[in-house]
Each structure stands twice: as structure tokens, then as C-alpha cells.
Scaffold this active site. Sequence first.
Site, PDB file in Angstrom:
ATOM      1  N   HIS A 206      46.346  31.772  36.419  1.00 18.68           N
ATOM      2  CA  HIS A 206      47.237  31.035  36.566  1.00 18.68           C
ATOM      3  C   HIS A 206      47.696  30.810  38.081  1.00 18.68           C
ATOM      4  O   HIS A 206      47.675  31.444  38.837  1.00 18.68           O
ATOM      5  CB  HIS A 206      48.559  31.085  35.495  1.00 18.68           C
ATOM      6  CG  HIS A 206      49.254  32.395  35.909  1.00 18.68           C
ATOM      7  ND1 HIS A 206      50.046  32.435  37.247  1.00 18.68           N
ATOM      8  CD2 HIS A 206      48.999  33.626  35.751  1.00 18.68           C
ATOM      9  CE1 HIS A 206      50.484  33.703  37.263  1.00 18.68           C
ATOM     10  NE2 HIS A 206      49.919  34.287  36.447  1.00 18.68           N
ATOM     11  N   GLU A 282      49.761  38.120  29.241  1.00 19.56           N
ATOM     12  CA  GLU A 282      49.585  39.227  30.243  1.00 19.56           C
ATOM     13  C   GLU A 282      50.205  40.579  29.568  1.00 19.56           C
ATOM     14  O   GLU A 282      50.794  40.618  28.688  1.00 19.56           O
ATOM     15  CB  GLU A 282      50.682  38.881  31.364  1.00 19.56           C
ATOM     16  CG  GLU A 282      50.999  39.865  32.330  1.00 19.56           C
ATOM     17  CD  GLU A 282      49.682  40.315  33.162  1.00 19.56           C
ATOM     18  OE1 GLU A 282      48.829  40.946  32.545  1.00 19.56           O
ATOM     19  OE2 GLU A 282      49.555  39.953  34.535  1.00 19.56           O
TER      20      GLU A 282
END
Length: 403
Positions: A206, A282
Site C-alpha cells: 500500500h 497485516e
Amino acid sequence: MAVRAVVIEADGGSRGNPGPAGYGAVVRDPASGEVLAERAEAIGTATNNVAEYRGLIAGLEAAAELGAVEVDARMDSKLVVEQMCGRWQIKHPGLRPLAARAAALVDRFDTVRFSWIPRERNRHADALANAAMDAAAGKPSRPVAASVDVAPSRPVAAADSPARVQAREVAARAATRTAGSDPATTKASWEPRPTFTATRLILVRHGETEWTVQHRYAGRADVPLSESGQAQARATATRVAALAPSVAAVLSSPLSRCTATAEAIAGALGDLPVRPQDDWIECDFGDWDGHTFAEVRDRWPGELDAWLASTRIAPPGGESFTEVGQRVDRAMAALREAYPGETVVVVSHVSPIKLALRDALAAGDAFLHRLYLDAAGISVLDMWPDGGVAVRSVNDTAHLPAR
């Protein structure tokens, strides 16, 4: 003479919990049951769990001294077995350094299997632990009977619920990889393979957030893209569209810093839908989330050292890399099956992408601490149905402004 395979039976106990404690470990020949080594020691005041870990460590050290490459470690401590398999978090700070020490020993063998056995099948190790505690207390030692029970150990856990069966299958795949399904065991070849039969993954980290710049742990906290991160997402979208004009799917971690990056990419590819996938989220950094790297070093020095030493150790209240690796492995297998011969974009985070690349390159765990992934960096790999993998690029940032 070195032996190839051994069985370790290990136990520990404490008379008071905490109280006077000791451990025992037996190393056997798996075929005959012959005792190859014994270890026992009183360790002063400690808990049962600390003594059990010490017993496991002593058994692994003895097996390494014998030159073993395959180990079947059996214990009647469900906690130690489940934690070493990566299925239970290690919440007690006193156990984390011991688990890290055990994990470092595990890495010295080709294969280590952990399994739970009932106490009556661990009598020899239990007797050694009690003899050590008796000797430390000045009591006469009792003879230790060398039982010869080398029957296959029963699986971890009692009731075989569907969830537990699935957990054991995941752990087994992670611990013992089979030829033809894993990059490390697929038959080697120098010959280029046809790309049209491969599933191509474009792995994108990201864009930047405020926490990225501040060097903070960002696990499950939903930190949005910064202005700079939004610009990176747009630049990345242009780059991905040039790399892969035809894309079958855009998948993303459900956190907004990923979905926003994925939406920019999907727009550049003709407004494809973005499909959030939980397996690409994550790592859960638990109590460390939001803290800088320096703050974690100051406040949790022992826990940080243990975490850096072993992928089986989780941050306090968080998730181990072993656990993250299991879900990434599951996600990769699903993509290979669902998109044969097609290109898929996955927008994720540092930890899942590093773990995917580690396995694709058949690298060791040190790879995780030596690879740097920039915000909005792109990595490309191809996967074939037989388990073959080709890593095309890693952390491509040519599309981003120089810093």
C-alpha cells in the site's frame, strides 16, 4: 555415530508452581526404543511451563549433539506443543525467550514434528524431572525405569472438531512441505517455462501513511493513506496498468490504506471491483501497534529480542509470523487454483508480501529482516500448477519520485 531420526520425550515440573522445579528429557531410537541420551536438571524456583520448556530445550540440544536431522518431539504439555506449532500465542513474557531458544534449535534440523502424548506415556521424562528435584531437595533418588513406548503419538487436542482438524492440516502443511507443491521442493530446472500457463501475481504494498514516515508499527490499526500515499497509489496504478493490461482480479487487504491503493489500481484497469481478502491483512502487532520502533525497543526489549529471533514468537497480544505465513500460504494456494493462466493484483502489507516472497524464493527466515519493501513498491511472481515459481521482480519503485 550420528543418527538420522530420533524421538524426544520431554517433561518438567514444579512443586508449588512456582516452586522448586526440574526437567527431564529422553532421546530414543524411533525403531527400537533404545535410550540414546538422557538429560535432567533442577532449575531452582520456576513454574511448570518454564520447566517444560527447559526440558524440550535439553532434549533438542541432545538430539543435535547426536547429529539427528529428523525429530519427533513428544510432550504431555499441551501448551508447549501448541505454542511451538504456532497455533497458540505466547502471552507470558517469561516463556518468550525460552520459546525463541527452542525455535532456534528447531531450525537446526531438517524436520521437527511436535505432538501431545498423555502423561502415562511420558513416564520416563517425568521420572527424570522428579529425580532431579529430589536430588536438589536432598531426598534419596528413586530408580528411573526406562519404559520403551515408541508407538506413534496421538494428534494434538482431544475432540476432533472440524476447526481443530483444519488447524492440524494447516500446521502440517507449514511444517512438512511435500514435493511438487512447494517452491523449495519442486524439481529444479534451468529451462524457461511458458508464462501463459502460470498464475501471475502482482504484489503491491500500500501507499504511504503518516505512521510509515514516523516508523511506527502499523498492524491492524486502520491508518489511512497520507497525501503522499495517495499520489503514490495513482503512480502505482499507472505502472500496474502498463505491466498488465489484462487483469482477472484485484484483491486487497480489508484495511483502508490497502483498499484505497487497490481502488486506484482497479480504476486504471477499467474499474474492476476490489475484492477484500482477510488472509492478506497485516500481521497483528498487538501491544506494539502505534508505537515507534525505538519505543518498542525501550519498553519491550526482551519480547522484541525473542520476536526477532523466531517467527514462532508473537508480539504481546499479537500474531506470530508463523501464523501470518499459514494464512498467506492458504491465500496463495487459492489464487493458483482460482486463476490458472491469469494475472491477479494483490494489494497488501509488508509482512504478508515478505512471507510470500520468502517462500517463493525458498529462503530462510533471515530473509524477512534483510528484505526492504517500500511503500507502493511492486513485486511480480509467477506460479505454476505443479508448484513451480519464478520471481520476476522485487520492490520495483521506478514509478515513484526519487527521495
